[in-house]
Design a protein around this motif. Structure first.
Motif, PDB file in Angstrom:
ATOM      1  N   THR B 259     -50.429 -14.684  38.970  1.00  0.00           N
ATOM      2  CA  THR B 259     -49.788 -15.512  37.947  1.00  0.00           C
ATOM      3  C   THR B 259     -50.821 -16.115  36.997  1.00  0.00           C
ATOM      4  O   THR B 259     -50.610 -16.150  35.777  1.00  0.00           O
ATOM      5  CB  THR B 259     -48.967 -16.627  38.628  1.00  0.00           C
ATOM      6  N   LEU B 262     -51.961 -13.491  34.668  1.00  0.00           N
ATOM      7  CA  LEU B 262     -50.926 -13.219  33.672  1.00  0.00           C
ATOM      8  C   LEU B 262     -50.892 -14.339  32.631  1.00  0.00           C
ATOM      9  O   LEU B 262     -50.821 -14.073  31.424  1.00  0.00           O
ATOM     10  CB  LEU B 262     -49.563 -13.092  34.365  1.00  0.00           C
ATOM     11  N   ARG B 263     -50.969 -15.589  33.114  1.00  0.00           N
ATOM     12  CA  ARG B 263     -50.905 -16.731  32.192  1.00  0.00           C
ATOM     13  C   ARG B 263     -52.046 -16.664  31.179  1.00  0.00           C
ATOM     14  O   ARG B 263     -51.851 -16.958  29.994  1.00  0.00           O
ATOM     15  CB  ARG B 263     -50.943 -18.046  32.984  1.00  0.00           C
ATOM     16  N   ALA B 265     -53.456 -13.976  30.267  1.00  0.00           N
ATOM     17  CA  ALA B 265     -53.421 -12.637  29.650  1.00  0.00           C
ATOM     18  C   ALA B 265     -54.688 -11.840  29.969  1.00  0.00           C
ATOM     19  O   ALA B 265     -55.208 -11.113  29.131  1.00  0.00           O
ATOM     20  CB  ALA B 265     -53.196 -12.731  28.140  1.00  0.00           C
TER      21      ALA B 265
END
Lengths: 350, 350
Positions: B259, B262-263, B265
């Motif tokens: 996560t 992903l946050r 990028a």
């Protein structure tokens, strides 16, 4: 046979991996003139080996086509869209198969193609890859999202919807790009995150070998989509980052509630949570639909038709027919019956 | 035919839901004299309707038996164990099918039955329920954990292992109760938590209906075990609470890493995580085993045999044969080949 003004529809598929390749095979089997193109020369050669039309130049593949499917990876879509837009006529309908829709819709607008580009997303077959894995019946019965706008509704949307229903046997789910991205974040992208978390944590666990030895249905199911090619999963997650994080937060909150109830050995609370989860899961295979027909005059106004379509998709419904006749478009509509959402667990749990 | 001293083995199954019922049906099909009992009179009547022996009294079902399978729910096991222990002879082997093993092993010790109770766990078929769902081939090829001790090894373990291999076609995975509980926490119980989190969060989501409309493979797979009867899932989680929470912490940590990447990028980092997950998933269907035979003298010493068995299970291996002949016990051993655990993602990521 799908026709346009009497002549069979001429199609092209650009990017012929699993999804694009399966689209190409299905169109070919249906007897439509269809050409394929892929940036990989070996894929083009494989296509020719299978008896398909695979010119070496993209321009030759898309010239004089009525519809072009873009099967390119998400990251390549904006550039491919511009190239294909420039190489096709003003009446050629364009659509894609990417797993997120807002970015590609914005790219189409930026390239002046919004009037003939219909964002699409067939929901099938994510864990295999390549033209060699492609099969023509991949989309039979599958959901296939199309994003109509007032601009594309009169021609491109209806033409594409009819083609996808008639040739692929798919269910058309009409949605706006933003609703689609929010829904697939929960329906597909968060499941990919959970599967990645379970498989990745197991890879580094001291009991890894014994877990593989005992892995039964729950572990196999819970990790299956972690077998998707890693690059494809990462591109998908990055392309829908904000929505994935937002939907993940909802799942994490529910999971935190489950965990807290387990930590405090609160059996009643755990049972309430799992009854809610069980009711949701039970409603999945048991969904019942009411069929109906809905007609709109071709002359418009379009806003009522557009509102009807978008509301249907948001309610979990779909179309299995789209017929234009006698100045009327008629949709075959499947609307889910009310299944008492959430069952006895619908009250807020805290 | 499985025999004990020339006569066919007499068996009983107490608690005849999906698992117990399937055991009963398989023993019956194999031609062994077998009786069933269930606290539910309707289940006993259903059993008789199917031509099975189902006395109304528990004592009549277990009297003069060589082996008794306890299919009772986890919460009922300690009490049932005491009743069955009192109703059977000193040579009668007892085993259970519960999804956690430490608690029932402790209960057997408390009731003075540790010398003839072999904790067991067949890994199959959790999402259906009831004798009506039972099928005799449920365990063919499935992993079936048995927990040997120095005390049960000479007689009860070997007898049960031979029966389970010969009659059920299952793979015997020998493990200690504590290792088993730690492994199934990750292999089964955490997947049930993740599935419950995904299904439960969706039940309360504003996009619930649209998610059900688009639910493809990843959502169906990721929620499947949320369809397990809620009470059974809750009992299973509560019975293995500490281990489930410990293994969940590892999965949550990996998911937090995903996560965070992903946050921010961070595509490279996401790719490293997903390559690790993909390698683990790929190793699941592709596991290869080396077969061998391993013999031990019946006269002992037992510690070497016990160490061999427990090490095999922890390494992800299993047994498909157990034969006692000429003062020797011979196991048919399947040990997984080294599959370069974790592939290129094996270096610590965090």
């Amino acid at each position: 046979m799908v026709e346009t003004g009497g002549a069979p529809l001429r199609a092209a598929v650009v990017g012929t991996g699993l999804i694009g390749g399966s689209i190409l095979l299905r169109l070919h089997r249906a007897g439509l003139p269809v050409s394929g193109w892929d940036p990989d020369p070996a894929t083009r050669a494989e296509g020719r080996r299978q008896g398909l039309t695979f010119p070496d130049e993209l321009a030759d593949a898309v010239r004089d086509r009525d519809v072009v499917f873009l099967g390119a990876p998400l990251a390549a879509l904006p550039e491919m869209l511009a190239r294909i837009g420039a190489g096709t006529g003003a009446d050629c309908v364009l659509t894609d198969v990417g797993s997120t829709k807002s970015a590609v819709a914005a790219a189409a607008t930026a390239h002046g193609l919004a009037h003939r580009f219909v964002p699409g997303h067939p929901m099938a077959g994510a864990e295999r890859a390549g033209l060699v894995s492609a099969v023509p019946d991949l989309f039979a019965g599958a959901a296939w999202v199309l994003c109509p706008t007032a601009e594309t509704l009169p021609g491109p949307f209806r033409k594409l919807a009819a083609l996808i229903v008639d040739v692929f046997g798919a269910r058309i789910v009409p949605m706006s790009p933003t609703v689609h991205d929010s829904v697939v974040a929960l329906a597909s992208h968060v499941p990919h995150l959970l599967a990645g978390g379970l498989a990745g944590a197991t890879a580094g666990s001291p009991v890894r070998d014994a877990v593989l030895g005992l892995a039964a249905g729950s572990f196999r199911d819970g990790t299956r989509v972690a077998g998707t090619p890693a690059k494809r999963t990462v591109d998908m997650l990055l392309s829908n980052r904000a929505e994935v994080l937002a939907q993940l937060a909802g799942v994490t909150a529910f999971l935190d509630g489950l965990t807290a109830a387990l930590r405090s050995a609160d059996g009643d609370r755990l049972l309430a949570y799992y009854r809610r989860a069980q009711a949701l899961r039970a409603s999945l295979p048991e969904r019942r639909f009411t069929r109906s027909r809905r007609s709109f005059p071709l002359a418009g106004p379009l806003d009522e038709e557009l509102r009807f379509l978008l509301e249907l998709g948001a309610a979990g419904g779909h179309l299995t027919g789209c017929e234009v006749r006698d100045a009327t478009v008629t949709y075959l509509v499947h609307r889910p019956d009310d299944d008492e959402p959430g069952g006895d667990g619908v009250a807020p749990l805290g």
